[in-house]
Write an enzyme that holds these catalytic residues in place. Structure first.
Site, PDB file in Angstrom:
ATOM      1  N   PRO A   2       0.820  -1.210   0.000  1.00  0.00           N
ATOM      2  CA  PRO A   2       0.000   0.000   0.000  1.00  0.00           C
ATOM      3  C   PRO A   2       0.860   1.269   0.000  1.00  0.00           C
ATOM      4  O   PRO A   2       1.898   1.314   0.659  1.00  0.00           O
ATOM      5  CB  PRO A   2      -0.794  -0.120   1.307  1.00  0.00           C
ATOM      6  N   GLU A   3       0.410   2.270  -0.759  1.00  0.00           N
ATOM      7  CA  GLU A   3       1.119   3.550  -0.759  1.00  0.00           C
ATOM      8  C   GLU A   3       0.591   4.415   0.381  1.00  0.00           C
ATOM      9  O   GLU A   3      -0.384   4.071   1.062  1.00  0.00           O
ATOM     10  CB  GLU A   3       0.985   4.211  -2.126  1.00  0.00           C
ATOM     11  N   LYS A  52       4.435   5.004   5.051  1.00  0.00           N
ATOM     12  CA  LYS A  52       3.759   3.709   4.988  1.00  0.00           C
ATOM     13  C   LYS A  52       3.665   3.032   6.347  1.00  0.00           C
ATOM     14  O   LYS A  52       3.415   1.827   6.421  1.00  0.00           O
ATOM     15  CB  LYS A  52       4.483   2.803   3.986  1.00  0.00           C
ATOM     16  N   ARG A 124      14.505   8.574  10.298  1.00  0.00           N
ATOM     17  CA  ARG A 124      15.032   7.899   9.109  1.00  0.00           C
ATOM     18  C   ARG A 124      14.093   7.988   7.907  1.00  0.00           C
ATOM     19  O   ARG A 124      14.421   7.497   6.825  1.00  0.00           O
ATOM     20  CB  ARG A 124      15.350   6.433   9.415  1.00  0.00           C
ATOM     21  N   ASN A 165       5.118   2.849  -6.314  1.00  0.00           N
ATOM     22  CA  ASN A 165       5.386   2.734  -7.737  1.00  0.00           C
ATOM     23  C   ASN A 165       4.385   3.490  -8.601  1.00  0.00           C
ATOM     24  O   ASN A 165       4.740   4.044  -9.641  1.00  0.00           O
ATOM     25  CB  ASN A 165       5.416   1.258  -8.150  1.00  0.00           C
ATOM     26  N   ARG A 257      12.367  -2.713  -9.133  1.00  0.00           N
ATOM     27  CA  ARG A 257      10.947  -2.440  -9.334  1.00  0.00           C
ATOM     28  C   ARG A 257      10.696  -2.051 -10.784  1.00  0.00           C
ATOM     29  O   ARG A 257      11.526  -1.404 -11.422  1.00  0.00           O
ATOM     30  CB  ARG A 257      10.480  -1.302  -8.412  1.00  0.00           C
TER      31      ARG A 257
END
Length: 267
Positions: A2-3, A52, A124, A165, A257
């Site tokens: 999931p984005e 995320k 991070r 993506n 990817r």
């Protein structure tokens, strides 16, 4: 995976369903039994997303306990009315309120967090376009001095948090930027356009519960890549004609990817 808009939408939903009320927390699978016991019976204070990552807060202010969830490739929450009945499958976490409950299956991470853990996570991660406290300057500072392709940088959660993506492919098409161009070759106005577009598009994703990237004047022609998905410009359209110029959409691979772009529109 999931984005970011999916996690923000999920956090808002859980806030509405559970927020301000005590909840029952269990781990039917048993893999999170100790953590669930530490949260069971506490008030669900709030839920928020960082890219995320989903963070749930339990208990009174000053004594908060936190739960960190990363869905990864296979994780998902399933909402059910209360009482929920016997769990089905491998349920890592069950949260049950007075009227609704939710089961979590297959996450990459489901763990108790301390304030120091959250601080380390945020440190991070790059700025999240969906957070009001995001500082795009941090992302620009990382991009403008990098020799890495902009297509890789946008997917690096240390640069910008929450982009996956689909948003990567579509926002670069909308900006007319080749995904292979080095970050240091991106101008500040181009970066500002990318950032603003991400903010706007991801907010649409939160509202609608699905990614929508096509401008109204382009929302016609060939159908989407799947029956239940909105149209895209290039994502999963390799070999098909570009919606703008008719050139065949290209496909490649970048950092493991799949990468999609129009060789003519994105020079």
């Amino acid at each position: 995976m999931p984005e970011g808009h999916t996690l923000h939408r999920l956090a808002r939903r859980q806030q509405r369903v559970f927020g301000g009320r005590p909840v029952r927390v269990t781990s039917p699978q048993g893999r999170f039994a100790d953590g669930a016991a530490a949260l069971d019976g506490l008030v669900f204070a709030k839920a928020e997303a960082w890219g995320k990552h989903l963070i749930q807060h339990y208990g009174p202010r000053g004594q908060r306990r936190m739960l960190h969830v990363h869905l990864g490739l296979y994780g998902a929450f399933a909402e059910l009315p209360a009482p929920m009945g016997e769990p089905v499958g491998q349920v890592r976490l069950r949260i049950e309120g007075a009227e609704m409950g939710t089961d979590l299956r297959g996450p990459t991470a489901c763990e108790l967090y301390t304030p120091a853990d959250l601080e380390a996570l945020v440190a991070r991660l790059g700025p999240d376009p969906l957070r009001s406290d995001a500082d795009p300057q941090r992302a620009w500072a990382a991009i403008c001095r990098s020799r890495r392709p902009i297509g890789a940088l946008l997917m690096d959660q240390r640069v910008i948090a929450g982009v996956g993506n689909v948003y990567r492919a579509e926002v670069l098409f909308r900006a007319g930027i080749d995904p292979h161009r080095e970050g240091r070759a991106i101008s500040r106005p181009e970066f500002d356009e990318i950032w603003s577009d991400l903010v706007a598009l991801m907010k649409v994703g939160v509202r609608r519960g699905r990614i929508h990237v096509i401008r109204p004047e382009d929302d016609h022609g060939a159908p989407s890549y799947a029956a239940d998905r909105p149209r895209t410009y290039v994502y999963r359209r390799h070999g098909e004609p570009c919606r703008i110029c008719g050139t065949a959409v290209a496909i490649g691979e970048l950092d493991g990817r799949k990468l999609y772009w129009c060789p003519d529109c994105q020079r």
